[in-house]
Design a protein around this motif. Structure first.
Motif, PDB file in Angstrom:
ATOM      1  N   ARG A  15       6.062  -1.618  40.852  1.00 43.58           N
ATOM      2  CA  ARG A  15       5.570  -1.734  39.736  1.00 43.58           C
ATOM      3  C   ARG A  15       3.763  -1.813  40.042  1.00 43.58           C
ATOM      4  NH1 ARG A  15       3.302  -6.746  39.081  1.00 43.58           N
ATOM      5  NH2 ARG A  15       4.445  -7.864  40.668  1.00 43.58           N
ATOM      6  N   VAL A  16       3.493  -2.399  41.250  1.00 47.22           N
ATOM      7  CA  VAL A  16       2.179  -2.448  41.706  1.00 47.22           C
ATOM      8  C   VAL A  16       1.733  -0.748  42.038  1.00 47.22           C
ATOM      9  CG1 VAL A  16       0.566  -3.134  43.394  1.00 47.22           C
ATOM     10  CG2 VAL A  16       2.241  -4.650  42.576  1.00 47.22           C
ATOM     11  N   ALA A  17       2.502  -0.149  42.885  1.00 49.00           N
ATOM     12  CA  ALA A  17       2.134   1.145  42.985  1.00 49.00           C
ATOM     13  C   ALA A  17       2.122   2.027  41.663  1.00 49.00           C
ATOM     14  CB  ALA A  17       2.918   1.827  43.842  1.00 49.00           C
ATOM     15  N   LYS A  18       2.749   1.799  40.680  1.00 48.24           N
ATOM     16  CA  LYS A  18       2.657   2.695  39.502  1.00 48.24           C
ATOM     17  C   LYS A  18       1.604   2.319  38.651  1.00 48.24           C
ATOM     18  CE  LYS A  18       5.536   4.265  35.270  1.00 48.24           C
ATOM     19  NZ  LYS A  18       4.556   3.980  34.278  1.00 48.24           N
ATOM     20  N   ALA A  19       1.237   1.044  38.632  1.00 49.12           N
ATOM     21  CA  ALA A  19       0.073   0.829  37.773  1.00 49.12           C
ATOM     22  C   ALA A  19      -1.275   1.464  38.440  1.00 49.12           C
ATOM     23  CB  ALA A  19      -0.239  -0.914  37.911  1.00 49.12           C
ATOM     24  N   ALA A  20      -1.275   1.258  39.640  1.00 52.50           N
ATOM     25  CA  ALA A  20      -2.530   1.973  40.124  1.00 52.50           C
ATOM     26  C   ALA A  20      -2.233   3.442  40.350  1.00 52.50           C
ATOM     27  CB  ALA A  20      -2.657   1.517  41.999  1.00 52.50           C
ATOM     28  N   VAL A  21      -1.566   4.008  40.496  1.00 50.29           N
ATOM     29  CA  VAL A  21      -1.045   5.504  40.165  1.00 50.29           C
ATOM     30  C   VAL A  21      -1.640   6.207  38.830  1.00 50.29           C
ATOM     31  CG1 VAL A  21       0.509   7.301  40.256  1.00 50.29           C
ATOM     32  CG2 VAL A  21       0.513   5.726  42.220  1.00 50.29           C
ATOM     33  N   ASP A  22      -1.081   5.423  37.864  1.00 54.25           N
ATOM     34  CA  ASP A  22      -1.471   5.641  36.474  1.00 54.25           C
ATOM     35  C   ASP A  22      -2.742   5.585  36.199  1.00 54.25           C
ATOM     36  OD1 ASP A  22       1.577   5.947  36.022  1.00 54.25           O
ATOM     37  OD2 ASP A  22       1.768   4.039  34.870  1.00 54.25           O
ATOM     38  N   ARG A  23      -3.281   4.342  36.806  1.00 51.38           N
ATOM     39  CA  ARG A  23      -4.888   4.391  36.507  1.00 51.38           C
ATOM     40  C   ARG A  23      -5.732   5.509  37.068  1.00 51.38           C
ATOM     41  NH1 ARG A  23      -8.096  -0.256  35.337  1.00 51.38           N
ATOM     42  NH2 ARG A  23      -5.906  -0.881  34.636  1.00 51.38           N
ATOM     43  N   ILE A  24      -5.270   5.869  38.360  1.00 45.78           N
ATOM     44  CA  ILE A  24      -6.165   7.077  38.939  1.00 45.78           C
ATOM     45  C   ILE A  24      -5.720   8.435  38.473  1.00 45.78           C
ATOM     46  CG2 ILE A  24      -6.103   8.388  40.997  1.00 45.78           C
ATOM     47  CD1 ILE A  24      -5.265   5.737  42.518  1.00 45.78           C
ATOM     48  N   ARG A  25      -4.556   8.637  37.954  1.00 48.46           N
ATOM     49  CA  ARG A  25      -4.095   9.785  37.225  1.00 48.46           C
ATOM     50  C   ARG A  25      -4.893  10.021  35.968  1.00 48.46           C
ATOM     51  NH1 ARG A  25       1.792  10.374  39.739  1.00 48.46           N
ATOM     52  NH2 ARG A  25       1.369  11.491  41.787  1.00 48.46           N
ATOM     53  N   SER A  26      -5.061   8.905  35.030  1.00 41.83           N
ATOM     54  CA  SER A  26      -5.784   8.917  33.894  1.00 41.83           C
ATOM     55  C   SER A  26      -7.129   9.536  34.199  1.00 41.83           C
ATOM     56  CB  SER A  26      -5.825   7.593  33.226  1.00 41.83           C
ATOM     57  OG  SER A  26      -6.800   6.758  33.861  1.00 41.83           O
ATOM     58  N   ILE A  27      -7.704   9.580  35.421  1.00 39.53           N
ATOM     59  CA  ILE A  27      -9.088  10.140  35.791  1.00 39.53           C
ATOM     60  C   ILE A  27      -9.005  11.099  36.625  1.00 39.53           C
ATOM     61  CG2 ILE A  27     -11.232   9.494  36.899  1.00 39.53           C
ATOM     62  CD1 ILE A  27     -10.215   6.320  36.297  1.00 39.53           C
ATOM     63  N   ALA A  28      -8.314  11.116  37.650  1.00 40.45           N
ATOM     64  CA  ALA A  28      -8.338  12.264  38.571  1.00 40.45           C
ATOM     65  C   ALA A  28      -6.928  12.816  38.829  1.00 40.45           C
ATOM     66  CB  ALA A  28      -8.906  11.854  39.874  1.00 40.45           C
ATOM     67  N   PRO A  29      -6.289  13.379  37.689  1.00 31.44           N
ATOM     68  CA  PRO A  29      -4.694  13.933  37.594  1.00 31.44           C
ATOM     69  C   PRO A  29      -4.646  14.917  38.874  1.00 31.44           C
ATOM     70  CG  PRO A  29      -6.062  14.971  35.855  1.00 31.44           C
ATOM     71  CD  PRO A  29      -6.985  14.112  36.473  1.00 31.44           C
ATOM     72  N   ASN A  30      -5.333  15.755  39.466  1.00 28.61           N
ATOM     73  CA  ASN A  30      -5.040  16.488  40.303  1.00 28.61           C
ATOM     74  C   ASN A  30      -5.191  16.147  41.714  1.00 28.61           C
ATOM     75  OD1 ASN A  30      -4.650  18.661  38.387  1.00 28.61           O
ATOM     76  ND2 ASN A  30      -6.696  19.264  38.468  1.00 28.61           N
ATOM     77  N   HIS A  31      -5.749  14.806  42.081  1.00 27.25           N
ATOM     78  CA  HIS A  31      -5.697  14.342  43.389  1.00 27.25           C
ATOM     79  C   HIS A  31      -4.440  13.953  43.825  1.00 27.25           C
ATOM     80  CE1 HIS A  31      -9.912  15.324  42.421  1.00 27.25           C
ATOM     81  NE2 HIS A  31     -10.297  14.784  43.667  1.00 27.25           N
ATOM     82  N   LEU A  32      -4.390  13.894  45.235  1.00 27.35           N
ATOM     83  CA  LEU A  32      -3.229  13.313  46.077  1.00 27.35           C
ATOM     84  C   LEU A  32      -3.285  11.975  45.994  1.00 27.35           C
ATOM     85  CD1 LEU A  32      -0.612  14.003  48.015  1.00 27.35           C
ATOM     86  CD2 LEU A  32      -2.277  14.157  49.649  1.00 27.35           C
TER      87      LEU A  32
END
Length: 387
Positions: free
Chosen positions: A215-232
């Motif tokens: 739950r915690v990881a997904k929230a952060a992953v979703d936020r990052i990918r909304s801005i930088a979708p190509n980054h690892l």
């Protein structure tokens, strides 16, 4: 006319954050932004990066921080054949707060552009020499495996903490989205675990329940990918970084293991681990059927299985505190690195300069060479270059 709804405490904090961070969260303007590649680094097959952690922003209070890493260290890295820089960061370092007082939830959002710009310098210097940078929140809002700072909430339990965690990652994603994914990636949280008292240095290192970590990881992953979708994006192993987490596979992120097993070798007489290290028996390697190369393979097998399943693995931290006899350290660490390398897993030594490093380690049983005024442990450097 409808009566306005009263503002909740969480709404107040969020609105305050927007005002405090309007300038800070803007992308960093580099001399020339790197073009985005058609394909990002594959989370399924991470490069076998080899390199080091740099602790410039490791402590919460900038007044207690190390001397900043000179740019020439990154040049030496490149010339020695290394390509990976991990930056473990304590989020309070980048805030405009009074460090003599406990931080409040409102202050967690009070960013200092001047302090954040310190990260720009190290990212630009490392990228200048073709080194990949992994930004890591070593201390995140509501959690750190280390003591020494009073958190205002708990990341695993409190929505306010999770909101702040995602907001911090939004800041870093916006700031560095213009840098090629080949040169920068995001390591969500250092060494997650459950600790009843996060300010007790000897607190528990129990695994976070898989659904909570997801739950915690997904929230952060979703936020990052909304801005930088190509980054690892990378997640550290559970239970202090040691346990593979197949439950995160659907997030399509890499995972980071640790090279600290057996712990009595890697952290022999470490003062933050042992209150009274006197009387500890000197470690040996190998040391019977439970402490040898085959035992290492067994220990890392869940990570090898994870890699075989299609989740890329990298060892973000590894190494040995200076009190372990040097010959024991090299014998053990050579096995650790080779066991990982045989499966295509790279490493990040905890530091290049200092107690775990090969420059100025302070080991008493090393025949040092002079390297531009530093004391160089050539045997350890040769070992690191050999894998």
């Amino acid at each position: 006319m409808q009566t306005p709804r009263p503002k909740t405490r969480r709404t107040f904090i969020k609105n305050a954050a927007l005002g405090l961070t309007a300038a800070s969260v803007l992308p960093r303007t580099f001399a020339k932004e790197s073009p985005q590649p058609d394909m990002s680094l594959s989370y399924q097959d991470l490069p076998q990066w080899r390199g080091f952690n740099f602790l410039d922003f490791f402590v919460p209070n900038p007044a207690h921080a190390r001397v900043k890493t000179p740019e020439e260290h990154f040049k030496w890295m490149r010339d020695w054949g290394f390509d990976f820089v991990r930056i473990p960061m304590a989020y309070p370092y980048f805030l405009d707060i009074d460090y003599s007082k406990d931080i409040t939830p409102e202050e967690v959002y009070k960013f200092s552009e001047e302090k954040i710009a310190h990260v720009d310098r190290i990212v630009e210097a490392a990228n200048k020499y073709g080194l990949h940078v992994s930004l890591n929140l070593h201390r995140a809002p509501g959690y750190c495996i280390n003591a020494g700072f009073q958190e205002p909430y708990n990341l695993w339990k409190d929505q306010d903490a999770l909101d702040a965690f995602c907001h911090h990652w939004e800041l870093w994603a916006k700031r560095y989205k213009g840098i090629s994914p080949d040169l920068i990636s995001f390591d969500l949280l250092n060494e997650p675990s459950l600790r009843e008292d996060m300010n007790d240095q000897h607190g528990k290192r129990e695994a976070v329940p898989a659904e909570t970590y997801h739950r915690v990881a997904k929230a952060a992953v979703d936020r990052i990918r909304s801005i930088a979708p190509n980054h690892l994006i990378v997640a550290d192993g559970n239970s202090g970084g040691h346990v593979a987490v197949p439950e995160l596979a659907d997030l399509k992120i890499g995972q980071s293991c640790r090279g600290y097993w057996p712990f009595n070798i890697s952290h022999h007489k470490a003062p933050w681990v042992y209150k009274d290290p006197t009387g500890l028996p000197p470690p040996k390697w190998p040391d019977g059927p439970e402490a040898n190369r085959e035992a290492l393979i067994k220990f890392y097998q869940p990570w090898f299985d994870l890699k075989e399943s299609g989740v890329g693995v990298h060892c973000g931290e590894c190494g040995c505190y200076k009190e372990t006899p040097h010959d024991v350290f090299l014998s053990w660490f050579g096995d650790v690195l080779s066991v990982l390398a045989e499966r295509g897993i790279g490493f990040g030594l905890w530091e290049m300069t200092g107690d775990f490093g090969f420059l100025n380690s302070g080991r008493s049983d090393v025949d040092y060479e002079d390297w531009y005024g530093y004391k160089l442990d050539r045997k350890l450097l040769n070992l690191l270059q050999s894998v």
